[in-house]
Design a protein around this motif. Structure first.
Motif, mmCIF file in Angstrom:
data_model
loop_
_atom_site.group_PDB
_atom_site.id
_atom_site.type_symbol
_atom_site.label_atom_id
_atom_site.label_comp_id
_atom_site.label_asym_id
_atom_site.label_seq_id
_atom_site.Cartn_x
_atom_site.Cartn_y
_atom_site.Cartn_z
ATOM 1 N N SER A 79 0.816 -1.216 0.000
ATOM 2 C CA SER A 79 0.000 0.000 0.000
ATOM 3 C C SER A 79 0.849 1.266 0.000
ATOM 4 N N SER A 80 1.907 1.257 0.826
ATOM 5 C CA SER A 80 2.765 2.446 0.928
ATOM 6 C C SER A 80 3.792 2.523 -0.188
ATOM 7 N N GLY A 81 4.121 1.366 -0.753
ATOM 8 C CA GLY A 81 5.126 1.322 -1.804
ATOM 9 C C GLY A 81 6.541 1.500 -1.294
ATOM 10 N N ALA A 82 6.732 1.341 0.035
ATOM 11 C CA ALA A 82 8.066 1.579 0.600
ATOM 12 C C ALA A 82 8.341 0.655 1.779
ATOM 13 N N ILE A 83 9.611 0.290 1.926
ATOM 14 C CA ILE A 83 10.114 -0.437 3.086
ATOM 15 C C ILE A 83 10.991 0.523 3.877
ATOM 16 N N LYS A 84 10.723 0.632 5.166
ATOM 17 C CA LYS A 84 11.546 1.482 6.025
ATOM 18 C C LYS A 84 12.698 0.645 6.575
ATOM 19 N N CYS A 85 13.904 0.963 6.145
ATOM 20 C CA CYS A 85 15.103 0.210 6.520
ATOM 21 C C CYS A 85 16.000 1.110 7.363
ATOM 22 N N VAL A 86 16.229 0.736 8.631
ATOM 23 C CA VAL A 86 17.039 1.565 9.526
ATOM 24 C C VAL A 86 18.482 1.083 9.543
ATOM 25 N N PHE A 110 23.680 0.181 1.679
ATOM 26 C CA PHE A 110 22.761 1.039 0.936
ATOM 27 C C PHE A 110 22.596 0.531 -0.493
ATOM 28 N N ASP A 111 23.700 0.242 -1.162
ATOM 29 C CA ASP A 111 23.614 -0.244 -2.547
ATOM 30 C C ASP A 111 22.788 -1.526 -2.636
ATOM 31 N N LEU A 112 23.038 -2.455 -1.714
ATOM 32 C CA LEU A 112 22.306 -3.715 -1.759
ATOM 33 C C LEU A 112 20.830 -3.507 -1.429
ATOM 34 N N SER A 113 20.544 -2.599 -0.496
ATOM 35 C CA SER A 113 19.141 -2.334 -0.143
ATOM 36 C C SER A 113 18.367 -1.772 -1.333
ATOM 37 N N GLN A 114 19.005 -0.906 -2.106
ATOM 38 C CA GLN A 114 18.330 -0.305 -3.247
ATOM 39 C C GLN A 114 18.078 -1.337 -4.353
ATOM 40 N N ALA A 115 19.022 -2.257 -4.516
ATOM 41 C CA ALA A 115 18.832 -3.330 -5.492
ATOM 42 C C ALA A 115 17.698 -4.260 -5.054
ATOM 43 N N LEU A 116 17.625 -4.539 -3.767
ATOM 44 C CA LEU A 116 16.526 -5.355 -3.250
ATOM 45 C C LEU A 116 15.186 -4.662 -3.490
ATOM 46 N N GLY A 117 15.133 -3.363 -3.224
ATOM 47 C CA GLY A 117 13.906 -2.621 -3.447
ATOM 48 C C GLY A 117 13.475 -2.671 -4.901
ATOM 49 N N LYS A 118 14.435 -2.497 -5.809
ATOM 50 C CA LYS A 118 14.116 -2.535 -7.245
ATOM 51 C C LYS A 118 13.585 -3.910 -7.634
ATOM 52 N N LYS A 119 14.206 -4.962 -7.112
ATOM 53 C CA LYS A 119 13.761 -6.319 -7.437
ATOM 54 C C LYS A 119 12.348 -6.563 -6.920
ATOM 55 N N MET A 120 12.017 -6.022 -5.732
ATOM 56 C CA MET A 120 10.685 -6.230 -5.140
ATOM 57 C C MET A 120 9.659 -5.213 -5.620
ATOM 58 N N GLY A 121 10.100 -4.202 -6.355
ATOM 59 C CA GLY A 121 9.175 -3.217 -6.903
ATOM 60 C C GLY A 121 8.704 -2.170 -5.913
ATOM 61 N N VAL A 122 9.518 -1.892 -4.882
ATOM 62 C CA VAL A 122 9.177 -0.863 -3.904
ATOM 63 C C VAL A 122 10.416 -0.011 -3.615
ATOM 64 N N THR A 123 10.188 1.123 -2.990
ATOM 65 C CA THR A 123 11.279 1.984 -2.545
ATOM 66 C C THR A 123 11.778 1.491 -1.193
ATOM 67 N N VAL A 124 13.096 1.443 -1.005
ATOM 68 C CA VAL A 124 13.658 1.152 0.309
ATOM 69 C C VAL A 124 14.189 2.467 0.872
ATOM 70 N N LYS A 125 13.523 2.968 1.913
ATOM 71 C CA LYS A 125 13.946 4.198 2.567
ATOM 72 C C LYS A 125 15.014 3.866 3.598
ATOM 73 N N PHE A 126 16.201 4.394 3.397
ATOM 74 C CA PHE A 126 17.346 4.119 4.269
ATOM 75 C C PHE A 126 17.389 5.201 5.341
ATOM 76 N N ILE A 127 17.111 4.822 6.603
ATOM 77 C CA ILE A 127 16.896 5.786 7.682
ATOM 78 C C ILE A 127 17.982 5.645 8.744
ATOM 79 N N ASP A 128 18.618 6.754 9.087
ATOM 80 C CA ASP A 128 19.680 6.762 10.103
ATOM 81 C C ASP A 128 19.086 6.597 11.496
ATOM 82 N N MET A 129 19.728 5.743 12.305
ATOM 83 C CA MET A 129 19.259 5.508 13.672
ATOM 84 C C MET A 129 20.409 4.938 14.501
ATOM 85 N N PRO A 130 20.555 5.325 15.786
ATOM 86 C CA PRO A 130 21.594 4.732 16.634
ATOM 87 C C PRO A 130 21.456 3.215 16.677
#
Length: 339
Positions: A79-86, A110-130
């Motif tokens: 529904s959101s079209g995105a995966i939140k990846c911290v 980051f590079d691998l996360s973006q490739a995974l997102g492209k393969k799954m057809g969604v955006t992977v949002k890379f979020i900074d967190m401690p």
């Protein structure tokens, strides 16, 4: 770490571990920065010139989406079209900001996360967190998964997380250039102040090592637990700690890139990297749809050659097949098979 070396002294290194050392050393050659770093600050930096030369935006655009994977994702992500990846940034070469004063993520994860997102057809949002907040964020529903050089171990699995494993690493000792404290291995840390990042396996490693020191009648370390890698590096640079225990790959990269290689060095110990481990994508075990889909997406990237290209660009050690919760047992069996 779930399995600390039983011997505190210098342990003979197997040929398999030597292969891991060579591979991680090659990582530094692949990821060394071409830009001068700020000697006034110990904040790690990692240039991506080689990675960009071998894995580009055009390469990412060429990754084909698999609609069946999109359809297999949890409904909320569809529904959101995105995966939140911290991810804990900076922690080069896994993740960092490029340029350093920006909020633009870069690095292997980051590079691998973006490739995974492209393969799954969604955006992977890379979020900074401690780092020590990452698993809590996933449990609390603030994030879907994490790619942050996180070891797949029994403790984290028991806490309700599954790991889609994607590479190997181990622990190393980072100290000031010239090794002014004469560190030769783990024994040299007894009675000293040693820094680490909060919530990491290195924190558990040092805690277990202190127990071994105490059992052997040796003085315990003072473990300086800090919120992030930059703070740990600053502690070493300011002589608050004699060393920083961190991932071996990161130690090599920091030593190579900070101050043009004139600030830090990795302690040369035949027993290092200590306890090779699997690094995995952390996802709640109960989120079976996401665990299964990420595993299938990563396997698809492996089958079409994308994973191999990204791994080669960054110089990491590849897995032979994509497994879930393989952990230290797989790491041990993998390196045993490598001669």
């Amino acid at each position: 770490m779930s399995a600390l070396r039983k011997s505190i002294g210098r342990v003979g290194q197997t040929p398999a571990v030597l292969v891991l050392v060579v591979a991680l050393a090659a990582l530094v050659a692949a990821c060394g920065s071409t830009a001068a770093t700020n000697e006034a600050s110990p904040t790690p930096s990692s240039g991506a010139t080689v990675a960009e030369a071998t894995w580009t935006e055009a390469d990412l655009a060429g990754v084909e989406t698999d609609p069946s994977l999109t359809a297999a994702l949890p409904a909320s992500i569809q529904s959101s079209g995105a995966i939140k990846c911290v991810s804990d940034i900076p922690y080069p070469p896994w993740e960092y900001f490029d340029p350093p004063d920006s909020t633009n993520p870069a690095g292997f994860d980051f590079d691998l996360s973006q490739a995974l997102g492209k393969k799954m057809g969604v955006t992977v949002k890379f979020i900074d967190m401690p780092f020590d907040s990452i698993l809590l964020a996933i449990k609390g529903g603030k994030a879907d998964m994490s790619m942050s050089a996180m070891y797949d171990n029994e403790e984290r699995q028991k806490a309700g997380f599954s790991f889609v494993d994607y590479t190997f690493d181990g622990t190393g000792i980072l100290t000031l250039k010239g090794n002014p404290h004469g560190i030769t291995g783990l024994d040299s840390l007894e009675g000293q102040t040693v820094a680490c990042e909060s919530g990491t396996t290195q924190q558990a490693f040092l805690t277990n090592l202190n127990k071994q020191f105490a059992a052997a009648g040796k003085p315990k370390m003072q473990i300086l637990v800090l919120p992030g890698q930059p703070e740990a590096l600053l502690a070493v640079k300011s002589n608050r700690a004699i060393a920083d225990l961190t991932d071996y790959s990161t130690a090599l990269d920091v030593a190579k890139t900070t101050g043009n290689g004139n600030v830090f060095e990795v302690v040369e110990d035949p027993a290092a990297p200590y306890d090779p481990q699997m690094d995995g994508i952390a996802i709640l075990t109960k989120n079976t749809a996401l665990v299964d889909t990420v595993q299938k997406a990563l396997q698809a990237l492996m089958d079409d050659g994308t994973y191999g290209r990204i791994i080669a660009a960054w110089g990491f050690v590849p897995v032979e097949s994509v497994q879930v919760n393989a952990g230290p047992a797989y790491a041990a069996s993998h390196v045993t098979k490598v001669e």
